[in-house]
Design an enzyme around this catalytic site. Sequence first.
Site, PDB file in Angstrom:
ATOM      1  N   HIS A  60     -32.872  18.673   0.190  1.00 18.28           N
ATOM      2  CA  HIS A  60     -33.780  19.791   0.071  1.00 18.28           C
ATOM      3  C   HIS A  60     -34.998  19.429   1.141  1.00 18.28           C
ATOM      4  O   HIS A  60     -35.406  20.287   2.011  1.00 18.28           O
ATOM      5  CB  HIS A  60     -34.385  20.196  -0.879  1.00 18.28           C
ATOM      6  CG  HIS A  60     -33.675  21.257  -1.763  1.00 18.28           C
ATOM      7  ND1 HIS A  60     -33.398  22.526  -1.309  1.00 18.28           N
ATOM      8  CD2 HIS A  60     -33.276  21.187  -3.054  1.00 18.28           C
ATOM      9  CE1 HIS A  60     -32.824  23.113  -2.098  1.00 18.28           C
ATOM     10  NE2 HIS A  60     -32.591  22.424  -3.286  1.00 18.28           N
ATOM     11  N   CYS A  97     -28.100  25.154  -7.880  1.00 18.51           N
ATOM     12  CA  CYS A  97     -29.438  24.998  -7.027  1.00 18.51           C
ATOM     13  C   CYS A  97     -30.331  26.131  -7.664  1.00 18.51           C
ATOM     14  O   CYS A  97     -29.912  27.419  -7.593  1.00 18.51           O
ATOM     15  CB  CYS A  97     -29.234  24.848  -5.481  1.00 18.51           C
ATOM     16  SG  CYS A  97     -30.705  24.973  -4.675  1.00 18.51           S
ATOM     17  N   HIS A 106     -29.111  15.735  -4.093  1.00 14.94           N
ATOM     18  CA  HIS A 106     -29.471  17.037  -3.889  1.00 14.94           C
ATOM     19  C   HIS A 106     -31.182  17.478  -3.451  1.00 14.94           C
ATOM     20  O   HIS A 106     -31.243  18.097  -2.519  1.00 14.94           O
ATOM     21  CB  HIS A 106     -29.129  17.690  -5.226  1.00 14.94           C
ATOM     22  CG  HIS A 106     -29.428  19.311  -5.210  1.00 14.94           C
ATOM     23  ND1 HIS A 106     -28.241  19.936  -5.458  1.00 14.94           N
ATOM     24  CD2 HIS A 106     -30.464  19.952  -5.102  1.00 14.94           C
ATOM     25  CE1 HIS A 106     -28.972  21.476  -5.150  1.00 14.94           C
ATOM     26  NE2 HIS A 106     -30.159  21.472  -4.978  1.00 14.94           N
ATOM     27  N   GLU A 107     -31.880  16.849  -4.289  1.00 13.09           N
ATOM     28  CA  GLU A 107     -33.312  16.988  -4.006  1.00 13.09           C
ATOM     29  C   GLU A 107     -33.863  16.541  -2.456  1.00 13.09           C
ATOM     30  O   GLU A 107     -34.583  16.874  -1.825  1.00 13.09           O
ATOM     31  CB  GLU A 107     -34.233  16.482  -5.178  1.00 13.09           C
ATOM     32  CG  GLU A 107     -34.007  17.106  -6.646  1.00 13.09           C
ATOM     33  CD  GLU A 107     -33.772  18.554  -6.497  1.00 13.09           C
ATOM     34  OE1 GLU A 107     -34.659  19.458  -5.887  1.00 13.09           O
ATOM     35  OE2 GLU A 107     -33.164  19.120  -7.213  1.00 13.09           O
TER      36      GLU A 107
END
Length: 205
Positions: A135, A89, A131-132
């Site tokens: 966030h 990251c 993953h994004e």
Amino acid sequence: MTVQPIRLFGDPVLRTPAEPVVDFDAELRKLVADLTDTMREQNGAGLAAPQLGVGLRVFTFDVDDVVGHLVNPVLHFPDEEEQDGQEGCLSIPGLYFDTKRRLNVVAKGFTEYGDPLQIVGTGLMARCVQHETDHLDGVLFLDRLDPEARKEAMKAIRQADWYDEAAPPVVKVSPHDVPPSRRQSLASRFGLGSDRSANPFGLGR
Ligand SMILES: [Zn+2]
């Protein structure tokens, strides 16, 4: 278009769920351009708006030479298949850990102009999209690790030269005359620690 500083682990904006985009305006397109430029400069596979201190549900990706973005993503998983592999990251530089993810994902959302967009991803693209999107919910890949690996990761973070436990980001209240209701909505849209009046995207620390 500008490369912007990336918020690092410990910055509360990374733990704050982002708000859905409502206005598909020039400001949003500048955000997408900044995310794209910063991601590419850092050789990242993806970058989410909170990593630039902006609390909006937007991310960019650059996987296998496919560069794009997605606004207000909603994920669907077409099957139960999983993958395991190294993940890192840009907000946790230099640290990589095996992270379990779903192998296939369908992400529905919008372009920066408000047109519907669907991304069908497998492997690395699916990993990036998950993953994004995490966030945007204030979730980091560390949260996906098993307890032992997470302990190891936290130890490595505390020892990392970029990690500054003693200097948490400052939360500022604008000195300018903004009606309380407007101030509240701006604060929730742009996350903590942003001096909205001085910098529309709350960049810098
Ligand atoms: Zn990340």
